[in-house]
Scaffold this active site. Structure first.
Site, short mmCIF file in Angstrom:
data_model
loop_
_atom_site.label_atom_id
_atom_site.label_comp_id
_atom_site.label_asym_id
_atom_site.label_seq_id
_atom_site.Cartn_x
_atom_site.Cartn_y
_atom_site.Cartn_z
N MET A 38 1.25 4.43 -3.94
CA MET A 38 2.09 3.25 -3.69
C MET A 38 1.95 2.26 -4.84
O MET A 38 0.89 2.10 -5.42
CB MET A 38 1.67 2.58 -2.38
CG MET A 38 1.98 3.40 -1.18
SD MET A 38 3.69 3.19 -0.66
CE MET A 38 3.59 1.63 0.20
N CYS A 39 3.00 1.56 -5.09
CA CYS A 39 3.02 0.60 -6.18
C CYS A 39 2.66 -0.78 -5.65
O CYS A 39 2.39 -0.96 -4.48
CB CYS A 39 4.40 0.57 -6.82
SG CYS A 39 5.03 2.21 -7.18
N GLN A 40 2.67 -1.73 -6.55
CA GLN A 40 2.39 -3.11 -6.18
C GLN A 40 3.54 -3.99 -6.66
O GLN A 40 4.03 -3.79 -7.78
CB GLN A 40 1.10 -3.57 -6.87
CG GLN A 40 -0.14 -2.84 -6.40
CD GLN A 40 -0.95 -3.64 -5.39
OE1 GLN A 40 -0.82 -4.85 -5.31
NE2 GLN A 40 -1.76 -2.95 -4.61
N ILE A 95 3.78 -2.97 -10.58
CA ILE A 95 2.83 -2.04 -11.19
C ILE A 95 3.03 -0.70 -10.51
O ILE A 95 3.07 -0.62 -9.29
CB ILE A 95 1.38 -2.55 -11.03
CG1 ILE A 95 1.21 -3.84 -11.84
CG2 ILE A 95 0.40 -1.49 -11.51
CD1 ILE A 95 -0.14 -4.49 -11.66
N ASN A 148 8.59 -0.78 -4.00
CA ASN A 148 7.30 -0.16 -3.68
C ASN A 148 7.56 0.73 -2.47
O ASN A 148 8.08 0.26 -1.46
CB ASN A 148 6.30 -1.30 -3.40
CG ASN A 148 5.17 -0.94 -2.45
OD1 ASN A 148 5.24 0.01 -1.70
ND2 ASN A 148 4.13 -1.75 -2.47
#
Lengths: 254, 254
Positions: free
Chosen positions: B1-3, B78, B108
């Site tokens: 998972m992204c931020q 990110i 995300n």
């Protein structure tokens, strides 16, 4: 009048040397202090930096001078505002997406009374003649082709479109979609094709020399297109008035 | 998972403090090392930085940490790749132009089997589910409105569109056009609205504190939206599942 810089290579190359001299024109060796920008393709991806501070003072320009971003297609621009305010949305190069590719455009010159109605899918965010012309070119490209055409076909279309704009004023421009670099001259544009055997070059705008032989391999080819020659000891070829050239893999095609 | 990180303010504010903590998640305090990006609106103009190096090592991220770019609308991301390769064209946030405004989007989550045919004017340059979803949203916005609608109307349209994508997987996203910040949560998203009297805050990801009272005026309002709380001594409000909020001038509307 603004200043344009383009680079096209057959292998990802950093533009640090050329940009070091070019950035001096943004307020130090020349009076183009109304912002600047640079775009680097990496494959289909794009790094795009714009700043309305003079390039010779901008922290972002300082980053570009120090951090060797390698790219096969680079377009940079230093702005001397003729139309449009000094703000971020008026800084070149401009970017749009068409057919799943980014298109990057920068213009040097001044267009009089060229504000055609834009009935397509591209509209200026700022208020320059340049971005308006870019949106019109993108609109006409989208009408002329169903998907990304060959470089040759694109060149033919651009050779039809450019004179329609150029009759309204000075229209030196550079365009890239990450496959080729197109450059059109109304007035000032010149280019150089560097290849083996590479030599030393000395910047016209700063006291810096580079020995390209140390930074290249024998198969590298690099074309640089710029408003006025960047180096004092190399032979830059001038564009003819109205000439549109396309550079692929570091050399002029056709 | 992204931020994800978003900021929306009533006066141009720098994101240096929040970004300092957030960037640590790109490879140091968390495992999101597949690139990052950030976009700052300045009026209608946009500064857009993407890098496929980890944010904690990237020279461009270092520039952002040091150079206080002031903006009213910021979106940062990110990446932890779930779909699509690690390359520049797959880095969020993505940008498109519609109705003479730039639109910035970051996602995300992970969408399964959401690849609707794109019959409009927006096509992905990379190969992520996220950029495909963004292009679909832009296509549907363009179909729903003839020009830039009011923030309220856009919010209503986005509340119709988001659930159609969210049923295909996790769809936390942020979107801005330089007028407002929209944020939608499937799973993790929380926000804080800072206003007078401003207090000290301490980063969760780095040993840095800031006394906002020293850097603000009493009329400043700043909303920050993020995947997980950035500070340890403030109360972050969680989004409900399926909630879409719009932030204008540093506060949530409606």
């Amino acid at each position: 009048m603004c200043q344009l810089l383009g680079m096209n290579c057959n292998t990802p190359t950093d533009v640090t040397f050329s940009f070091a001299g070019f950035a001096q024109r943004g307020g130090r060796t020349d009076h183009h202090a109304d912002g600047w920008g640079i775009a680097f393709f990496e494959d289909r991806g794009l790094r795009h930096f714009v700043d309305h501070q003079p390039a010779c003072e901008s922290p972002v320009a300082e980053l570009i001078r120090r951090y060797p971003i390698k790219s096969q297609h680079v377009i940079s621009h230093i702005r001397k505002a003729t139309q449009g305010k000094v703000n971020l949305q008026n800084c070149h190069p401009f970017v749009r997406e068409l057919w799943g590719r980014y298109w990057v455009f920068a213009h040097n010159g001044d267009l009089k009374d060229f504000r055609p109605r834009l009935h397509g899918n591209f509209h200026p965010v700022g208020d320059t003649d340049s971005e308006h012309a870019f949106c019109w070119i993108m609109q006409e490209l989208a009408k002329s082709h169903a998907g990304v055409p060959s470089i040759h076909e694109l060149t033919l279309t651009l050779r039809e479109l450019a004179p329609q704009i150029a009759k309204h004023g000075t229209f030196n421009f550079m365009l890239s979609n990450g496959q080729a670099l197109w450059a059109h001259a109304s007035t000032n544009l010149c280019y150089i094709e560097r290849r083996h055997p590479f030599n030393q070059a000395h910047l016209a705008d700063d006291d810096i020399s580079i020995d390209f032989a140390r930074h290249t391999t024998p198969t590298d080819r690099v074309a640089v297109v710029v408003t006025t020659p960047l180096t004092t000891n190399e032979t830059w070829m001038p564009f003819a008035t109205g000439e549109l050239k396309v550079f692929v893999d570091g050399q002029s095609r056709e």
